[in-house]
Structure formats: C-alpha cells, structure tokens
Design an enzyme around this catalytic site. Sequence first.
Site, PDB file in Angstrom:
ATOM      1  N   HIS A  39      10.857  40.654  31.432  1.00 39.06           N
ATOM      2  CA  HIS A  39      11.532  41.831  30.893  1.00 39.06           C
ATOM      3  C   HIS A  39      11.879  42.766  32.046  1.00 39.06           C
ATOM      4  O   HIS A  39      11.006  43.428  32.606  1.00 39.06           O
ATOM      5  CB  HIS A  39      10.627  42.580  29.903  1.00 39.06           C
ATOM      6  N   ASP A  66       5.987  39.966  22.502  1.00 38.40           N
ATOM      7  CA  ASP A  66       6.965  38.930  22.819  1.00 38.40           C
ATOM      8  C   ASP A  66       6.293  37.750  23.511  1.00 38.40           C
ATOM      9  O   ASP A  66       5.478  37.920  24.416  1.00 38.40           O
ATOM     10  CB  ASP A  66       8.063  39.506  23.718  1.00 38.40           C
ATOM     11  N   SER A 111       6.068  40.650  31.241  1.00 38.58           N
ATOM     12  CA  SER A 111       6.660  41.973  31.121  1.00 38.58           C
ATOM     13  C   SER A 111       5.944  42.906  32.084  1.00 38.58           C
ATOM     14  O   SER A 111       5.947  42.666  33.290  1.00 38.58           O
ATOM     15  CB  SER A 111       6.583  42.464  29.669  1.00 38.58           C
TER      16      SER A 111
END
Length: 334
Positions: free
Chosen positions: A182, A275, A155
């Site tokens: 992401h 995540d 991310s």
Amino acid sequence: MKIGIVNDIAMAAEALRRVVAGSGKHEVLWVARSGEEAVRLCAAQRPDLVLMDLVMPGMDGVEATQQIMQASPCAILIVTAQPQDNVGQVFRALGAGALDVTATPLLMKGGAGDAHLLAKIKTIGKLIRVSLAEPAQAPRPAGGAVRHLLAIGASTGGPGAIAKIFGGWTPAPGTSIVVVQHIDANFAGHFAKWLGDQLTMPVRVIEEGDALEAGVMHVARTNDHLVLDAGHRMHYDANPRDYAYRPSVDVFFRCIAAHWEGEATGVLLTGMGRDGAAGLLAMRQAGKATIAQDQASSAVYGMPRAAAELDAAQRILSLDNIGVALRSRIGDHL
C-alpha cells in the site's frame, strides 16, 4: 476525524489547517511546530490521524513517528514538501509506522493538492474504521510457468520489513516475487528504486502487460488492483472501485488461489486494516504455503492479526524467522 498537524513552518501548517478545517468533515485537534511537541500532544490528546512533516529541526518526522507509534499509536500520514527529494527519510518513516506519504498542498484554496490530501485522509479514515465489504470475487488470472511464485502483501512498516527479509538473500532460480505494498502510485517508482538499492536482485515496477520473470522482484505501481492473466502477464484493474485498499493484497492473493497451478507462497506482513487476510486464507485452502508476521515484530499488527483470526496462515513468524522459513522452502541462488 480528529487530526493533528505537525509542521515547523507556519505557512505550511496554516495551509494544512485550512484544507482540513475547510472540508467540513474533519476537526483540527492541535497544531505542533516540532516533533517533540507532537509526541507530547499525541500522549495528551490522541488524534485519529497525524499529518506529519519530515524535515524539522530537533526531532524530525521519522523519530517523531517512531516515538508516537511506541507511546500513543495512531494513524500517521507523512505530508512534506518535495517527498521525492527525501526518499530515505520517507521509507524510514514508513518503516516506523506511517501509513502513506503525500506532498504538502500550497497555501491556496481549491488546488489539486487540497483534493489529493483530502482523498488520502478519506482512504485512511476507511482503513481506521475497517468498514469495507469484501469484494464478491477476484479478477480472472491463471497460474503459469514460473517454478515458484512468492507473493508478498504489506502496508504500514512494509518497506523496511521487505528489505530485511531479502537483505543478503537471492532466492533460488525459477522464483518470481510480486510485492503488493500500500503506497501512493506517485511514489511507487521511488519505492522500487529504494528496494533495488537494498537488495541483490533486480526490482522493477510492474507496467501494464508485463510478464512474470524469474529472479526479479516485481512491485505494483498504481492505485488500481494488480491481476495476472492466463499468459502470466500482469494487468491493472480499477474494480472493485469502492475498495479502500489500493492496490489490494486480497485481489492478487485470490488470483493465485484460483488459478496458479505451480508452487506458491503467500506472505502477509505488517499493516493497518484487514487487507490480505481473506486472500491468504484462499491461498491456504488452495494448498499454497502461507505465512503471516507475528505481533511483536509488526509495526502495526492489523493485517497479520486478521489473518491469524481467520486461521489463514500456516505459520505465524517473526520477521527474522520469515526470512529463515523462505530460505528453507525456496532455497538460495547458487
């Protein structure tokens, strides 16, 4: 959320102020007209989120992001006119710690740009609070024919980290790489092209129904979750719909743990939130190799920290040593 706005153009700053204030859910904490002012205001009144322009005289958005993340870390969303025209700057900002990128909405009420920006802010709010339930179960893919599957989740700071790991290295034949980063679906194609310019292997965005290919880096391209079926073809699934991480690293990692029969390595890189941690643990429990980035080399030590807390990673390594470990495990293309 308390939001800071950074934009040197008065009309653009006002457009952003109206969208944020008009939502009734967020507060405009301050408006900065330069990168230098943004750094000072973040130190004096740290917001929950900064809406950061890229192109400004003096200190630009990349440098401002770097300094804020070093001195007064907070969530940063790049909001700039025509981001597709400033791809290099966008990825430098993402590498410095910005979470995502979107275009500046026009100075009018109720436009599509307003709704898109507010949706981005809502998602970031969920990431900041980490108030999400884990999905009950992952979709149903299965393992397959590629000799070694290297799955990477990232991310905040991920683009630069991935480019560094694979800079000058082409993995041994039989290796297929899948990246779940992401990033907004509208920018995924630019991300893949940017990576392809940095690396010595083909980088392709994943289209619905694509098969895994050895010698290729595959990049998830939608805001839906990436899954893999029994025929080693990749698909996108909107469920779980209420999951803020889209596409979710957890979903893809859990798919590998449940169904991939060959060799696999999971790598969880820098990023805000949690995540990928549970999915990396599932991979480890399934006998796959697992690696997480260490704190010192992470732009944001959120996702790797969550993996460390779960004991999901067999090895916690610096970014440089992740590259060394992967070369040792997978080998080079001769």
